[in-house]
Enzyme design. Structure first.
Site: not given
Ligand code: PGA
Length: 253
Positions: A9, A11, A95, A167, A173, A212, A233
């Protein structure tokens, strides 16, 4: 036996040269990733680039949102069939970064899910609890509420045409992943709920964990019996983080 699936993802990150380096690095790795399905979800303006670079490879691509409308006076929106024109296989729906800003409710996320499967796109439907809900022990209630909105719309057979992603919002994040045990408990609960409606759908639907995921924790997370891969992400912004995560999923029997 469910095949593992790892989805990047990306983003609102990337640029044409940056995407090119990322996708080139990933393409170079694909022959080593035989036990894995892999996809990259990019911002809309980069769909053409993803399509041009990934067509004919084993890596799929997709978008991070879409309208539930097919066409019309919806300035700034992108329709499901437009995504198909760019060869998308997947589209992320619901999301938390969209839900939390009020862009989506349970109901509108369910409508988008329905619109996606109608044209043959695979929605990657995200569910997850906030930190407060987590602390209060409401992870199961929240995720089942979000999931039920979709099942109410499309039925369990409709659900089967998508992918689920658990999630937890507190893990996205933040660098603080859910423990493999916590993620497994929630995924097993969701799968159990689906099984109460249709056992074969529960057996076959892929449920990912996101929040994460890093090289350091990917192996342990993916080894859990109900975790069928990851929605990645931050660690999907460059190949040096993302490829080891794909390798970890690929290595699980
Ligand atoms: P992250 O995000 O891996 O940065 O925690 C995952 C996501 O938002 O799909």
């Amino acid at each position: 036996m469910r095949r593992k699936l790892v989805i990047a993802n990306r983003k609102m990150y990337g640029s044409i040269p940056d995407n090119q380096a990322f996708l080139k690095g990933l393409l170079h790795e694909t022959c080593a990733l035989k036990n894995l399905d892999c996809a990259v979800c990019v911002p809309y303006p980069y769909l053409y680039q993803a399509q041009t670079m990934l067509a004919g490879s084993s890596i799929a691509w997709g978008a991070q949102n879409m309208s539930c409308h097919e066409y019309g006076p919806y300035t700034g929106s992108v329709s499901p069939s437009m995504l198909l024109e760019f060869g998308c296989e997947y589209v992320i729906i619901g999301h938390s970064e969209r839900r939390r800003r009020g862009y989506e409710s349970d109901n509108s996320a369910a409508e988008r899910f329905e619109a996606a499967i109608k044209v043959g796109l695979k929605p990657v439907f995200c569910v997850g609890e906030t930190l407060e809900e987590h602390k209060a022990g409401y992870a199961h209630q929240v995720t089942i509420r979000e999931l039920s909105a979709v099942i109410d719309h499309v039925g369990v057979m409709g659900l089967a045409q998508g992918v689920l992603a658990y999630e937890p919002i507190w893990a996205i994040g933040t660098g603080k992943s859910a423990s493999p045990e916590h993620a497994q408990t929630v995924l097993a609960f969701l799968r159990g709920h689906i099984a109460s409606l249709d056992e074969s759908v529960a057996e076959n639907i892929r449920i990912l964990y996101g929040g994460s995921v890093r090289t350091a924790n990917a192996k342990e997370l993916f080894a859990m019996p109900d975790i069928d891969g990851g929605l990645i992400g931050s660690a999907s912004l460059n190949t040096s983080d993302f490829i080891p995560i794909c390798r970890a999923a690929n290595a699980i029997d």
